[in-house]
Design a protein around this motif. Structure first.
Motif, PDB file in Angstrom:
ATOM      1  N   GLY A 140      28.065  46.999 -35.543  1.00 51.10           N
ATOM      2  CA  GLY A 140      28.477  46.420 -36.807  1.00 51.10           C
ATOM      3  C   GLY A 140      29.329  45.175 -36.683  1.00 51.10           C
ATOM      4  O   GLY A 140      29.692  44.588 -37.700  1.00 51.10           O
ATOM      5  N   ALA A 141      29.687  44.778 -35.481  1.00 50.37           N
ATOM      6  CA  ALA A 141      30.555  43.617 -35.307  1.00 50.37           C
ATOM      7  C   ALA A 141      29.838  42.472 -34.598  1.00 50.37           C
ATOM      8  O   ALA A 141      30.455  41.652 -33.916  1.00 50.37           O
ATOM      9  CB  ALA A 141      31.820  44.006 -34.545  1.00 50.37           C
ATOM     10  N   VAL A 142      28.528  42.411 -34.769  1.00 48.01           N
ATOM     11  CA  VAL A 142      27.706  41.351 -34.179  1.00 48.01           C
ATOM     12  C   VAL A 142      26.857  40.727 -35.279  1.00 48.01           C
ATOM     13  O   VAL A 142      26.383  41.434 -36.170  1.00 48.01           O
ATOM     14  CB  VAL A 142      26.791  41.919 -33.060  1.00 48.01           C
ATOM     15  CG1 VAL A 142      25.876  40.825 -32.509  1.00 48.01           C
ATOM     16  CG2 VAL A 142      27.627  42.540 -31.944  1.00 48.01           C
ATOM     17  N   VAL A 143      26.675  39.411 -35.237  1.00 49.28           N
ATOM     18  CA  VAL A 143      25.798  38.732 -36.200  1.00 49.28           C
ATOM     19  C   VAL A 143      24.362  38.879 -35.717  1.00 49.28           C
ATOM     20  O   VAL A 143      23.997  38.353 -34.664  1.00 49.28           O
ATOM     21  CB  VAL A 143      26.165  37.241 -36.350  1.00 49.28           C
ATOM     22  CG1 VAL A 143      25.171  36.549 -37.288  1.00 49.28           C
ATOM     23  CG2 VAL A 143      27.588  37.093 -36.895  1.00 49.28           C
ATOM     24  N   TRP A 144      23.535  39.588 -36.506  1.00 48.37           N
ATOM     25  CA  TRP A 144      22.149  39.841 -36.141  1.00 48.37           C
ATOM     26  C   TRP A 144      21.216  38.863 -36.871  1.00 48.37           C
ATOM     27  O   TRP A 144      21.620  38.221 -37.850  1.00 48.37           O
ATOM     28  CB  TRP A 144      21.770  41.285 -36.465  1.00 48.37           C
ATOM     29  CG  TRP A 144      22.566  42.289 -35.689  1.00 48.37           C
ATOM     30  CD1 TRP A 144      23.620  43.035 -36.140  1.00 48.37           C
ATOM     31  CD2 TRP A 144      22.403  42.633 -34.303  1.00 48.37           C
ATOM     32  NE1 TRP A 144      24.114  43.836 -35.131  1.00 48.37           N
ATOM     33  CE2 TRP A 144      23.388  43.608 -33.994  1.00 48.37           C
ATOM     34  CE3 TRP A 144      21.517  42.214 -33.304  1.00 48.37           C
ATOM     35  CZ2 TRP A 144      23.513  44.175 -32.721  1.00 48.37           C
ATOM     36  CZ3 TRP A 144      21.643  42.787 -32.043  1.00 48.37           C
ATOM     37  CH2 TRP A 144      22.625  43.747 -31.767  1.00 48.37           C
ATOM     38  N   PRO A 145      19.976  38.720 -36.413  1.00 45.31           N
ATOM     39  CA  PRO A 145      19.062  37.716 -36.993  1.00 45.31           C
ATOM     40  C   PRO A 145      18.821  37.863 -38.489  1.00 45.31           C
ATOM     41  O   PRO A 145      18.651  36.871 -39.198  1.00 45.31           O
ATOM     42  CB  PRO A 145      17.757  37.933 -36.207  1.00 45.31           C
ATOM     43  CG  PRO A 145      18.181  38.534 -34.916  1.00 45.31           C
ATOM     44  CD  PRO A 145      19.364  39.399 -35.243  1.00 45.31           C
ATOM     45  N   GLY A 146      18.780  39.094 -39.000  1.00 41.23           N
ATOM     46  CA  GLY A 146      18.542  39.290 -40.422  1.00 41.23           C
ATOM     47  C   GLY A 146      19.607  38.640 -41.286  1.00 41.23           C
ATOM     48  O   GLY A 146      19.320  38.101 -42.364  1.00 41.23           O
ATOM     49  N   ALA A 147      20.852  38.672 -40.819  1.00 41.05           N
ATOM     50  CA  ALA A 147      21.955  38.045 -41.561  1.00 41.05           C
ATOM     51  C   ALA A 147      21.765  36.534 -41.616  1.00 41.05           C
ATOM     52  O   ALA A 147      21.976  35.908 -42.667  1.00 41.05           O
ATOM     53  CB  ALA A 147      23.289  38.400 -40.910  1.00 41.05           C
ATOM     54  N   ALA A 176      27.843  45.617 -44.017  1.00 38.84           N
ATOM     55  CA  ALA A 176      28.203  44.192 -44.014  1.00 38.84           C
ATOM     56  C   ALA A 176      28.531  43.663 -42.624  1.00 38.84           C
ATOM     57  O   ALA A 176      28.456  42.457 -42.383  1.00 38.84           O
ATOM     58  CB  ALA A 176      29.388  43.947 -44.952  1.00 38.84           C
ATOM     59  N   GLY A 177      28.912  44.532 -41.699  1.00 33.29           N
ATOM     60  CA  GLY A 177      29.146  44.101 -40.320  1.00 33.29           C
ATOM     61  C   GLY A 177      30.258  43.077 -40.199  1.00 33.29           C
ATOM     62  O   GLY A 177      31.413  43.327 -40.560  1.00 33.29           O
TER      63      GLY A 177
END
Length: 265
Positions: free
Chosen positions: A70-77, A103-104
């Motif tokens: 939850g603390a990483v920016v993933w491609p979907g975001a 929301a991560g």
């Protein structure tokens, strides 16, 4: 479906068209084919866990952690932020109430706030500290409403924490919440609960496993789903979902959802 995306190679002319952020529309009524734009901003930093982005004319600094998904920016975001920034006529967030589930790092919630929304950013308790930190450090403009950060465990205490009579949202957003985990049933329950007639679900996800497509089938059984965009370079798909009064009668909402329960492992 995933194999066709991997084989997609835009022409030189098409690549130029895609740089308009939207991407190019496909023939018929299919999704837009989009190129993921480079929104990461190279910036000298003493911390390896901070990433810098630029959306809607704002520099955004995101603190990440490898200790939790939850603390990483993933491609979907990144895909959803790009789409929200570029297509503000189609998806107008000004003055709208938005809740983000999972929301991560808070990137999507921050961008939605910059675009004029009143945002509630939710996630698991162990993620909230970093989420709140990112929200606070990036919202300084008095004209931008700071997102509210709240705990939301999928499928738990929804009636108590988010009573439908007082918590009506224009948009429910979620990015990369579907991967190989055992909470897909509660996730679908939560999406269904939060979406009332008039609410729009925006879900962007990198499709990795067959279970991702299974979940899409379940979502399609509950929502009227429109495939808005494809990002073939990262295998991300963006969907819009709406519900009808028939799908959200009180019995359907208050009881366990059989369709969602079928996914639970």
């Amino acid at each position: 479906m995933a194999e066709e995306e991997e084989e997609y190679e835009p022409s030189e002319d098409e690549s130029e068209l895609q740089d308009n952020v939207y991407g190019s529309p496909t023939t018929g009524s299919g999704p837009r084919i989009c190129k993921m734009l480079e929104k990461w901003v190279p910036k000298a930093s003493h911390y390896f866990d901070k990433e810098h982005y630029c959306y809607a004319g704002h520099q955004i600094t995101i603190q990440e952690s490898i200790e939790t998904f939850g603390a990483v920016v993933w491609p979907g975001a990144l895909a959803l932020c790009q789409y929200l920034e570029s297509d503000q006529e189609e998806i107008n967030l000004k003055g709208k109430k938005v809740i983000e589930i999972g929301a991560g790092t808070g990137l999507v919630s921050i961008v939605a706030s910059i675009l004029g929304a009143s945002v509630t950013a939710t996630d698991l308790p162990e993620v909230l500290e970093n989420l709140a930190f990112n929200v606070s450090r990036n919202i300084h403009d008095k004209n931008i409403q700071k997102p509210e950060v709240r705990k939301l465990v999928w499928g738990e205490n929804l009636n108590e924490d988010f009573p439908r009579s007082t918590h009506r949202y224009d948009f429910v957003v979620a990015t990369d919440v579907v991967y190989h985990h055992t909470a897909l049933g509660p996730l679908l329950d939560t999406m269904s609960y939060l979406c009332q007639p008039g609410t729009v679900l925006l879900w962007a996800n990198k499709f990795r496993f067959s279970t991702d497509y299974d979940f899409l089938d379940k979502v399609s059984n509950i929502f009227n789903v429109t495939h808005l965009a494809e990002f073939p370079d990262s295998n991300v798909k963006l969907f819009k979902g709406t519900v009808s009064n028939l799908n959200l009668n009180p019995t359907f909402v208050d009881q366990a959802i059989p369709i969602a329960n079928e996914i639970k492992e």
